[in-house]
Scaffold this motif. Sequence first.
Motif, mmCIF file in Angstrom:
data_model
loop_
_atom_site.group_PDB
_atom_site.id
_atom_site.type_symbol
_atom_site.label_atom_id
_atom_site.label_comp_id
_atom_site.label_asym_id
_atom_site.label_seq_id
_atom_site.Cartn_x
_atom_site.Cartn_y
_atom_site.Cartn_z
ATOM 1 N N GLU A 208 0.798 -1.174 0.134
ATOM 2 C CA GLU A 208 -0.047 0.140 -0.093
ATOM 3 C C GLU A 208 0.985 1.228 0.120
ATOM 4 O OE1 GLU A 208 -3.932 1.444 2.377
ATOM 5 O OE2 GLU A 208 -2.216 0.899 3.451
ATOM 6 N N ILE A 209 1.759 1.482 0.968
ATOM 7 C CA ILE A 209 2.780 2.454 1.204
ATOM 8 C C ILE A 209 3.596 2.593 -0.287
ATOM 9 C CG2 ILE A 209 4.651 3.409 2.489
ATOM 10 C CD1 ILE A 209 3.279 2.248 4.858
ATOM 11 N N SER A 210 4.160 1.275 -0.851
ATOM 12 C CA SER A 210 4.932 1.709 -1.987
ATOM 13 C C SER A 210 4.389 2.221 -3.042
ATOM 14 C CB SER A 210 5.658 0.429 -2.357
ATOM 15 O OG SER A 210 4.394 -0.507 -2.830
ATOM 16 N N LYS A 211 3.012 1.761 -3.291
ATOM 17 C CA LYS A 211 2.200 2.476 -4.174
ATOM 18 C C LYS A 211 1.605 3.843 -4.009
ATOM 19 C CE LYS A 211 -2.195 1.684 -6.903
ATOM 20 N NZ LYS A 211 -3.457 0.832 -6.988
ATOM 21 N N ALA A 212 1.562 4.315 -2.742
ATOM 22 C CA ALA A 212 1.167 5.769 -2.547
ATOM 23 C C ALA A 212 2.220 6.563 -2.834
ATOM 24 C CB ALA A 212 0.593 5.762 -1.082
ATOM 25 N N LEU A 213 3.469 6.090 -2.265
ATOM 26 C CA LEU A 213 4.757 7.027 -2.422
ATOM 27 C C LEU A 213 5.464 6.817 -3.628
ATOM 28 C CD1 LEU A 213 6.347 6.674 1.143
ATOM 29 C CD2 LEU A 213 4.826 8.656 0.206
#
Length: 238
Positions: free
Chosen positions: A187-192
């Motif tokens: 989730e975070i890798s996609k967001a950032l």
Amino acid sequence: MSKYRDVYSDIKRNILTNHYRAGTQLPTQEYFSEKYDISRITLKKALNLLENEGLIYSKQGSGTFVRNRIDTPSEEMLPLDLPVGVTHSHRDQKIKSKILHFDARLPNKKEQKELLLDQHSPVYEYKRVRIINNQVHSFEHSIMPVEVAPLNEDILMKSVYDYLGTEMNLQLTDARRIIYAAKADREISKALEVEEDEAIFVIEQVAYDQNGKAFELSKSAFKSEQTKFVLDVHISEH
């Protein structure tokens, strides 16, 4: 702590959060003396500390001004000891939000404990990406009791803290933070926009209002190579 150091710390906080903007004139000594209920001598001690740190300077016959700071976007240092949001720390920059999730639900056990809620008190949950000058800055996952204030997507596109202060007379005055390095999950890798398992910087925070009541539980993730923080440590006098 000595009174002048309390005043020094408060004015410095307002400078670092751009409440008193770089290049602008500070309020008068009469204003500060009345606001903090101190003498001119005590105020002078506080202002001397700020001037020694290069945060302010005086012009004879004109007053005291906030000194311009030389910052670059890649090396900007954000004050880690101040419980403020992106809008406050980047007042003069172009800020956008991308909402990934927004809903209301009942709190889990951790949220009940941190926010002092019972299991039947609904909370808002929202996730958003904060974008500064068209560059992805951070991923925010926040929990806020519904009773604090009504939220909607229009509010989340802007500064939630500004909205709470203006419309609800609620000010973020204190925070408890847990800071650590981690690896970006899916989730975070996609967001950032980073690789999965890439190193990131994480801040978990419980925010408190002027009455000492917890009103937000949040987790913010930052790209490790793009974000630097500064923490000022002051030793109180005895």
